[in-house]
Design an enzyme around this catalytic site. Sequence first.
Site, mmCIF file in Angstrom:
data_model
loop_
_atom_site.group_PDB
_atom_site.id
_atom_site.type_symbol
_atom_site.label_atom_id
_atom_site.label_comp_id
_atom_site.label_asym_id
_atom_site.label_seq_id
_atom_site.Cartn_x
_atom_site.Cartn_y
_atom_site.Cartn_z
ATOM 1 N N SER A 16 0.817 -1.209 0.000
ATOM 2 C CA SER A 16 0.000 0.000 0.000
ATOM 3 C C SER A 16 0.854 1.264 0.000
ATOM 4 O O SER A 16 1.806 1.390 0.769
ATOM 5 C CB SER A 16 -0.927 0.014 1.216
ATOM 6 N N LYS A 68 -13.613 -4.323 1.355
ATOM 7 C CA LYS A 68 -14.477 -3.218 0.938
ATOM 8 C C LYS A 68 -15.961 -3.566 0.995
ATOM 9 O O LYS A 68 -16.798 -2.679 1.206
ATOM 10 C CB LYS A 68 -14.099 -2.754 -0.472
ATOM 11 N N ASP A 104 -13.482 6.320 -3.375
ATOM 12 C CA ASP A 104 -12.994 5.875 -4.678
ATOM 13 C C ASP A 104 -13.698 6.609 -5.812
ATOM 14 O O ASP A 104 -13.074 6.963 -6.819
ATOM 15 C CB ASP A 104 -13.212 4.370 -4.858
ATOM 16 N N GLY A 131 -15.130 -5.882 -9.742
ATOM 17 C CA GLY A 131 -14.890 -5.944 -8.302
ATOM 18 C C GLY A 131 -15.361 -4.692 -7.585
ATOM 19 O O GLY A 131 -16.133 -3.880 -8.119
#
Length: 284
Positions: A16, A68, A104, A131
């Site tokens: 990350s 998520k 996002d 996804g």
Amino acid sequence: MKRPYAEVIGSPIAQSKSPVIHGFWLGKTGIAADYRGTLVEASGLADYLSSRRVDPDWRGCNVTMPHKLSALPLLDRLDPLAAKIGAVNTIVPDGGALVGYNTDAPGFLEPLAGMLRETHFFRMARILGTGGAARAIVAALAGEGFTLVLAGRNPDKARAMLDELDPGGKHHAVDIAHFADPTDFAFDDREGCCDLVVNASPLGMRGQSPLAFDWSHAPPGSIAYDIVTDPVDTQFLQGARSTGLATIDGLEMLVGQAAVAFQHFFGVEPPRAFDAELRERLLA
């Protein structure tokens, strides 16, 4: 003395770039807080959130794979956009409650903002992947008036996602393999149109299978947008440039979504005047 902190959770987590981004902004703003990466396996997500809920120093977390969607039932409430998308990537404490957000979608749209202010006769996006990130992108682009072609290994899943997220839209679901082979399709006049080709999948990421996309499927003047960040310059983007198309890489969305999350965590906007310096650090 303990310091306020936020973090990014997921499995794996070592790759990350969020700690670099948020750490950079904390340094520039002089905020006395930390941001770190924390490995959280799927089996430990509920315990993690229970422990953070009662930690007075915790300012929230970013959420990456595979949490998520699985975090949703563990939260007390969702921001309306996160509820519409059906996925969260940011969790923030609020008076003992855990609130889920999705940054996002605005992060994805940020590098397109100038183009989206223009008037177009028609907007179309080919989106590869079904996804959690694709859900945010589908919702974001549908909200900006795009007709969507959503491609996945399972076209039925793609169709269901389109029907759920934008039931009134005239969108199309196809098998992702459709784009692997060349086409001799004659595109109509694209003057005044806006065309995007978006890789919203992990294909092409380091350690993943390559993304098979033949650029004969992209209308003239398309913009290629890849959300993959490792590597930043993917084969998908290289292929687009080789055919003369403009490109947007995954760091653009990554920084854009992080900026919205940073404000949730620390109550101030990040110093975006230093974006070029931040990008250099991310590429180092």
